[in-house]
Design a protein around this motif. Structure first.
Motif, PDB file in Angstrom:
ATOM      1  N   UNK A 311       0.842  -1.197   0.000  1.00 40.10           N
ATOM      2  CA  UNK A 311       0.000   0.000   0.000  1.00 40.10           C
ATOM      3  C   UNK A 311       0.882   1.254   0.000  1.00 40.10           C
ATOM      4  N   UNK A 312       0.724   2.089  -1.027  1.00 39.14           N
ATOM      5  CA  UNK A 312       1.554   3.280  -1.153  1.00 39.14           C
ATOM      6  C   UNK A 312       0.804   4.451  -0.525  1.00 39.14           C
ATOM      7  N   UNK A 313       1.302   4.910   0.612  1.00 40.89           N
ATOM      8  CA  UNK A 313       0.657   5.969   1.376  1.00 40.89           C
ATOM      9  C   UNK A 313       1.637   7.096   1.642  1.00 40.89           C
ATOM     10  N   UNK A 576       4.908   8.624  -7.082  1.00 39.62           N
ATOM     11  CA  UNK A 576       3.647   9.350  -6.937  1.00 39.62           C
ATOM     12  C   UNK A 576       2.562   8.437  -6.378  1.00 39.62           C
ATOM     13  N   UNK A 577       1.659   9.036  -5.630  1.00 37.02           N
ATOM     14  CA  UNK A 577       0.556   8.297  -5.021  1.00 37.02           C
ATOM     15  C   UNK A 577      -0.758   8.940  -5.441  1.00 37.02           C
ATOM     16  N   UNK A 578      -1.581   8.173  -6.120  1.00 41.57           N
ATOM     17  CA  UNK A 578      -2.891   8.665  -6.545  1.00 41.57           C
ATOM     18  C   UNK A 578      -3.973   7.894  -5.796  1.00 41.57           C
ATOM     19  N   UNK A 579      -4.716   8.537  -4.909  1.00 40.44           N
ATOM     20  CA  UNK A 579      -5.765   7.826  -4.164  1.00 40.44           C
ATOM     21  C   UNK A 579      -6.881   7.361  -5.096  1.00 40.44           C
ATOM     22  N   UNK A 580      -7.650   6.368  -4.623  1.00 38.75           N
ATOM     23  CA  UNK A 580      -8.700   5.779  -5.445  1.00 38.75           C
ATOM     24  C   UNK A 580      -9.730   6.813  -5.883  1.00 38.75           C
ATOM     25  N   UNK A 581     -10.028   7.800  -5.037  1.00 40.61           N
ATOM     26  CA  UNK A 581     -11.052   8.766  -5.414  1.00 40.61           C
ATOM     27  C   UNK A 581     -10.614   9.705  -6.524  1.00 40.61           C
ATOM     28  N   UNK A 582      -9.336   9.640  -6.910  1.00 37.77           N
ATOM     29  CA  UNK A 582      -8.865  10.450  -8.031  1.00 37.77           C
ATOM     30  C   UNK A 582      -8.533   9.608  -9.259  1.00 37.77           C
ATOM     31  N   UNK A 583      -8.506   8.287  -9.107  1.00 35.20           N
ATOM     32  CA  UNK A 583      -8.140   7.441 -10.234  1.00 35.20           C
ATOM     33  C   UNK A 583      -9.079   7.631 -11.409  1.00 35.20           C
ATOM     34  N   UNK A 584     -10.350   7.852 -11.149  1.00 38.53           N
ATOM     35  CA  UNK A 584     -11.301   7.996 -12.240  1.00 38.53           C
ATOM     36  C   UNK A 584     -11.543   9.431 -12.647  1.00 38.53           C
ATOM     37  N   UNK A 585     -10.690  10.340 -12.178  1.00 39.66           N
ATOM     38  CA  UNK A 585     -10.919  11.763 -12.437  1.00 39.66           C
ATOM     39  C   UNK A 585     -10.038  12.331 -13.540  1.00 39.66           C
ATOM     40  N   UNK A 586      -9.454  11.404 -14.375  1.00 41.57           N
ATOM     41  CA  UNK A 586      -8.686  11.893 -15.514  1.00 41.57           C
ATOM     42  C   UNK A 586      -9.606  12.500 -16.548  1.00 41.57           C
TER      43      UNK A 586
END
Length: 846
Positions: A311-313, A576-586
């Motif tokens: 888990x990348x935090x 870089x760490x991209x949280x799940x709530x931003x993964x679909x925000x491209x």
């Protein structure tokens, strides 16, 4: 009629012979310089030896080389200036100028003809000194010998070398030089957790004792040389000082071992360190810069983390809540840290019943030492620490009152990622968070308009924050690099606007700072978080190093969700760490983050090092270094220019004062009178030293302001107090000499009063009740005047008595010439030492 030996003199006495022994002035000066060479060399050796005490607070020994070069430049300049016959008051400034030239050549890349400090070089040195101040504030001794640290140390020791050389040679007070050398020892003694090296104490004590010995032998030789040969005199004078020197070194070592300790336990201001004298930790600076370059110190392991698996935090050390225009983000101004809750007790967390299952993470600090205790997510409990640690619910940080190296600790925390729908529905509670997280001042209107444009059409706080996040990370608009772009003409005075609108190149500090400002510009609560990325997995733990230091943005989504991270830095190295709530925000194109791919190809693994203090084993890779982040509270740019202009004026006025004194002296020797224009030169002469001193004090204060405001005031007071006695003496002298040159009715009285002051400066006792002739006899004997001096003294006394008892206003035309020749004879036979020039006894009274 010339007065020879045995000729009846003033008051029925007999004029004495010329003082024996003396060749011409040039020969005497050369002999004096040769006699002073051992003292000058030993003063330099004592300074370098004392500087070795800094090995307990600066890693390695390579930094001693530029220090030795600077000290030798100071010593060589002093000897050369004295050989050329420059006045003693000019030698010190010459040494400081040469020191500045040497420092420019060693540390600046933009010096004119390598060594001459122009505006660019001075700005470069200023930046390095500010960086050194930050490294000292955030580092733990022994800190690395980085370029800024070596520059600051070289300058400080160089100034001490000037002071020691001045006290040891022209002032002939080497014992007082010991106080300056003690200042060098005081720095590591107060900061180091370890004992000062014994060999450093031995070197410094031996060199200083040798300096005292040479001075004592020289004085005893001066006493005996009239009756014995030089070899016999030195042989007779040496045993006592050598014996005292040996006893002093031995007693100092014995008392240092048996009675007290060399050094202190702990460091300022926290006192003792219960971690057993840890001296290798690092911290990070609570500040983000809008311009500058990343430090390239050697990578060093900071933490070993277990419990994260793959888990990348992001690991948060602290958060910054205050934006300072054109500087960056920092902590709000407070008199002290917030009270906080005991970190050993259960901690309040957002989320309540919806809180996801907790994760237990074990963090082992390896090279970390600071007031902050890094954590993941929103911890509910922390184990393994004592009650010195506190938790601030508003900032989400764990801290202690004093810097320390924490033990291995475990945190229980929630690492869940909220769903986009949940964050869209979240709204900040009324009155929450604190107003400090929404305040932002002096934002360039173009930046505020851009924030509105980027978020146009987005209704929720989450969608607006995600739009700004995409603006920084997509479409190749911005480039990650280890340095910011050069300032543009369109926004040179606003670093944030310059980065967002024109430069668009930088590292994590600029990206996080800019996004947080733009969020606040559209009334979204935001703050900058500083900490570390997830590091690399090594076996069963993740290794986090100093190269993983990072800054990002946190946005507030109400009590239910608290602060959620948004990382706007377009990294391409896998950190870089991209949280799940931003993964679909491209963007709808589905294009992945390619902004970083447009960046520099050679990064050597460098990352967003948040102004980390240099590691213990880092050394300077050459003398020229890169500038780091600038600290807050830097003095205005005009102060640098004022310092330069003031020092230039001081130099010009000082030279003008010397030239005016010599010109008026030649004019007074002319028996046929002087032209009226020359009197104006004589009238201006008393005020030239005043202007030079005032400009010099102002320039030194402005230079000191570059380091500290209180230091500027201290330098102004000390420098002003130091030059005041000399200045008063010069004003009185030149006013009386102007009266003499003008050949006014009171010219004889002015000449006599100046002679009385000259005798007071030379400790020639003249009582208030002494008659003129009695005083003249004391001058002749105490001043060891030769035949010509006795003759000129007789002429001055005759002119004085004639002005008293002759026709009103009668003054001999030869008075000025006689006075000048008498003063030259007095200066040659009984010169005034440096201490007497700086603190004239006719002014201070002792």
């Amino acid at each position: 009629m010339p007065v020879g030996p045995g000729t009846p003199g003033i008051g029925g006495g007999t004029m004495t012979e010329a003082h024996p022994g003396n060749a011409g002035p040039a020969s005497r000066r050369s002999a004096a310089v040769r006699a002073a060479l051992p003292a000058s060399g030993l003063a330099a050796a004592a300074t370098i030896a004392s500087a070795t005490a800094l090995t307990s607070v600066i890693a390695g020994l390579s930094w001693l080389v530029p220090i030795a070069v600077a000290v030798l430049l100071v010593a060589g300049t002093g000897s050369a200036a004295r050989l050329l016959g420059l006045p003693a008051v000019v030698v010190g400034p010459c040494q400081l100028i040469v020191l500045l030239l040497g420092v420019t050549a060693m540390f600046a890349e933009h010096g004119i003809a390598v060594a001459v400090p122009g505006p660019a070089a001075l700005d470069e040195l200023h930046t390095l000194l500010l960086t050194a101040g930050e490294e000292i504030r955030t580092g733990t001794p022994p800190i690395g010998a980085s370029g800024p640290i070596v520059l600051l140390t070289t300058l400080a020791v160089g100034v001490v070398a000037v002071l020691v050389d001045t006290l040891a040679v022209p002032a002939k007070a080497p014992a007082a030089a010991g106080l300056a050398l003690l200042c060098i020892y005081a720095i590591p003694a107060s900061l180091s957790n370890q004992m000062l090296p014994w060999w450093s104490f031995v070197l410094g004590a031996t060199a200083f004792a040798a300096l005292i010995t040479v001075h004592g032998s020289h004085r005893r030789w001066q006493t005996f040389h009239r009756h014995r040969s030089a070899r016999e005199a030195v042989a007779a004078a040496a045993p006592v000082p050598v014996t005292l020197m040996s006893l002093a070194v031995v007693l100092g070592l014995v008392s240092g071992v048996t009675v007290t300790s060399i050094g202190t336990v702990g460091q300022l201001p926290s006192g003792s360190d219960e971690q057993g004298g840890v001296s290798s930790g690092m911290g990070i600076t609570p500040f983000t810069s809008l311009r500058g370059m990343l430090n390239h110190d050697e990578e060093r392991e900071m933490f070993r983390v277990r419990g994260l698996e793959d888990d990348r935090q992001l690991m948060r050390a602290f958060t910054l809540d205050t934006y300072r225009p054109d500087e960056g983000w920092s902590l709000a101004d407070r008199d002290s840290l917030p009270a906080g809750l005991p970190a050993t007790e259960p901690l309040p967390v957002p989320g309540g019943a919806s809180r996801s299952p907790d994760t237990e993470i074990t963090i082992q600090p390896v090279g970390w030492e600071d007031v902050w205790l890094p954590v993941y997510g929103e911890p509910s409990s922390i184990d393994g620490i004592d009650d010195r640690w506190h938790y601030d619910t508003m900032s989400g940080t764990v801290f202690s009152e004093h810097r320390e190296r924490p033990p291995t600790y475990s945190i229980t925390t929630s690492l869940r990622d909220a769903r986009p729908a949940e964050l869209r529905a979240a709204e900040p509670d009324p009155g929450a968070p604190a107003s400090v997280y929404t305040e932002v001042d002096d934002v360039d209107p173009r930046v505020a308009e851009l924030a509105e444009e980027v978020t146009a059409g987005e209704e929720s706080t989450f969608d607006q924050a995600a739009a700004l996040w995409r603006y920084f990370t997509e479409d190749g608009r911005f480039t990650y690099d280890t340095s910011t772009a050069p300032p543009s003409e369109e926004a040179a005075n606003d670093a944030l606007a310059d980065f967002v609108l024109f430069g668009r190149t930088g590292f994590c500090e600029q990206f996080a700072s800019s996004m947080a400002v733009m969020l606040r510009a559209i009334d979204i609560p935001a703050r900058v978080a500083v900490g570390f990325t997830s590091g690399e997995k090594q076996g069963e733990h993740r290794s986090i190093t100093s190269r993983d230091a990072h800054a990002w943005v946190e946005v507030y989504f109400g009590e239910q969700h608290g602060w959620m991270p948004f990382d706007p830095t377009p990294l391409d190295d896998g950190r870089s760490t991209t949280p799940l709530y931003l993964e679909g925000q491209r963007d709808s194109s589905g294009r992945e983050d390619d902004a970083a791919a447009q960046g520099p190809q050679e990064r050597d693994g460098n990352t967003d090092d948040q102004a980390a203090a240099p590691p213990e084993d880092s050394t300077t890779a050459g003398n020229r270094v890169d500038a780091g982040s600038l600290p807050t509270g830097a003095p205005p740019t005009w102060s640098q220019w004022l310092a330069g202009v003031s020092l230039a004026l001081a130099t010009a006025l000082g030279c003008a004062a010397v030239l005016a004194a010599r010109s008026t002296s030649r004019l007074r020797r002319r028996p046929d009178g002087v032209r009226p224009g020359a009197r104006y030169l004589s009238l201006a002469a008393p005020w030239l030293p005043v202007g030079a001193a005032a400009c010099g004090v102002l320039g030194l204060a402005m230079l000191s302001w570059q380091l500290s405001g209180w230091l500027a005031w201290l330098v102004a007071v000390l420098a002003g107090g130091a030059v005041a006695p000399w200045l008063l003496r010069e004003i009185g002298r030149r006013r009386r000499l102007h009266t003499l040159l003008s050949r006014r009715a009171d010219a004889a009285d002015a000449a006599w009063q100046e002679l009385i002051a000259e005798c007071a400066d030379r400790r020639i006792p003249i009582g208030i009740a002494d008659t003129v002739r009695d005083a003249a006899l004391r001058m002749g004997e105490g001043g060891r005047l030769g035949a010509d001096g006795q003759q000129q003294l007789h002429a001055v006394v005759t002119c004085l008595e004639r002005s008293w008892y002759g026709p009103a206003g009668e003054t001999s035309g030869d008075l000025a010439a006689a006075y000048e020749r008498l003063r030259a004879s007095l200066a040659s036979a009984a010169p005034v030492d440096m201490a007497g020039r700086l603190f004239p006894r006719s002014v201070v009274g002792f």
